[in-house]
Design an enzyme around this catalytic site. Structure first.
Site, PDB file in Angstrom:
ATOM      1  N   GLU A  17       1.835   1.354  -2.143  1.00  0.00           N
ATOM      2  CA  GLU A  17       0.726   1.938  -1.404  1.00  0.00           C
ATOM      3  C   GLU A  17       1.344   2.901  -0.399  1.00  0.00           C
ATOM      4  O   GLU A  17       2.107   2.483   0.480  1.00  0.00           O
ATOM      5  CB  GLU A  17      -0.091   0.869  -0.680  1.00  0.00           C
ATOM      6  CG  GLU A  17      -0.854  -0.043  -1.627  1.00  0.00           C
ATOM      7  CD  GLU A  17      -1.611  -1.132  -0.895  1.00  0.00           C
ATOM      8  OE1 GLU A  17      -1.516  -1.195   0.358  1.00  0.00           O
ATOM      9  OE2 GLU A  17      -2.271  -1.930  -1.561  1.00  0.00           O
TER      10      GLU A  17
ATOM     11  N   ASP B 271      -4.994  -1.193  11.094  1.00  0.00           N
ATOM     12  CA  ASP B 271      -3.585  -1.549  11.079  1.00  0.00           C
ATOM     13  C   ASP B 271      -3.172  -2.198  12.386  1.00  0.00           C
ATOM     14  O   ASP B 271      -3.776  -1.963  13.438  1.00  0.00           O
ATOM     15  CB  ASP B 271      -2.728  -0.304  10.820  1.00  0.00           C
ATOM     16  CG  ASP B 271      -2.815   0.150   9.376  1.00  0.00           C
ATOM     17  OD1 ASP B 271      -2.376  -0.614   8.503  1.00  0.00           O
ATOM     18  OD2 ASP B 271      -3.339   1.245   9.117  1.00  0.00           O
TER      19      ASP B 271
END
Length: 240
Positions: A40, A51
């Site tokens: 990814e 995140d």
């Protein structure tokens, strides 16, 4: 494009494109291609809202993305928020760099009305759909995306990457597999040691994605990052 590329038990790795430097990134990509099953590649963004702190900092540290494509199947991971007004630009980038699909972690959460547009663009550009499900999700949504025939569903085990919270991980994995039994399921967020990777696969996941824990080690050296992933790979191979 269709067909399940994730073969149980798969190891995926996440890295922000071009981080921590163009040179280190290129070396890591080249040397990891024979070790991990899929990549990814994070598209640098100013607002990596799902995140954890370490990857947020990594996004800020990238001067310019580097798009050397790994040999293994590769998916661009980008926030839909950045491209909602011009989504074709994101799919064109994915096609140009030879990615297999686009994974937008905020699509189903913040832009559910754009799902059909995402599917149409995936088809137009010859890319495979892939979807991110947060740790809390409507069951009807899991069934809906499963019907689209994605390469995989990525289940976020925790609220943000690299942060462990007390949630019922095994239960969430089992629920998704029950709702979408034919679709490969990969689990990510806070996979930071071999035992956690094994636990996720034993609970029913077809693979795991390692991000923060790998990137921390990569910042020290490519060798350290490789050793860490090798340990997880060996633990997963033992489940075959």
């Amino acid at each position: 494009m269709s067909g399940h590329m994730i073969k149980r038990p798969a190891l995926g790795v996440y890295i922000v494109a071009g981080w921590p430097s163009a040179e280190v990134y290129r070396e890591a990509v080249a040397r990891l291609s024979g070790l991990v099953d899929f990549f990814e590649l994070g598209v640098p963004t100013k607002n990596p809202k799902y995140d954890g702190p370490y990857i947020r900092a990594a996004h800020r540290e990238v001067a310019a993305p580097v798009w050397d494509k790994p040999a293994a199947p590769t998916y661009l991971m980008a926030y839909w928020e950045d491209y909602a007004a011009r989504p074709a630009e994101l799919f064109n980038l994915a096609a140009e760099v030879g990615a297999r699909g686009v994974l937008a972690p905020d699509l189903l959460v913040d832009y559910p009305g754009d799902l059909e547009q995402y599917l149409a663009l995936s088809k137009e550009f010859g890319l495979a759909p892939v979807f991110f499900l947060p740790s809390k999700f409507p069951h009807s949504l899991a069934r809906r995306i499963a019907a689209a025939g994605p390469d995989f569903i990525y289940l976020g085990l925790y609220a943000a990457t690299g942060i462990e919270l007390p949630v019922y991980v095994e239960r969430n994995i089992s629920i998704v597999k029950g709702l979408a039994p034919e679709v490969p399921l990969v689990a990510g967020f806070a996979i930071d040691r071999p035992e956690k990777a094994v636990k996720a696969v034993k609970a029913g996941a077809d693979g795991v994605v390692v991000g923060t824990a790998f990137m921390r080690r990569l910042k020290s050296s490519v060798e350290e990052g490789l050793r860490f992933l090798w340990e997880i790979k060996q633990a997963l191979v033992g489940l075959r």
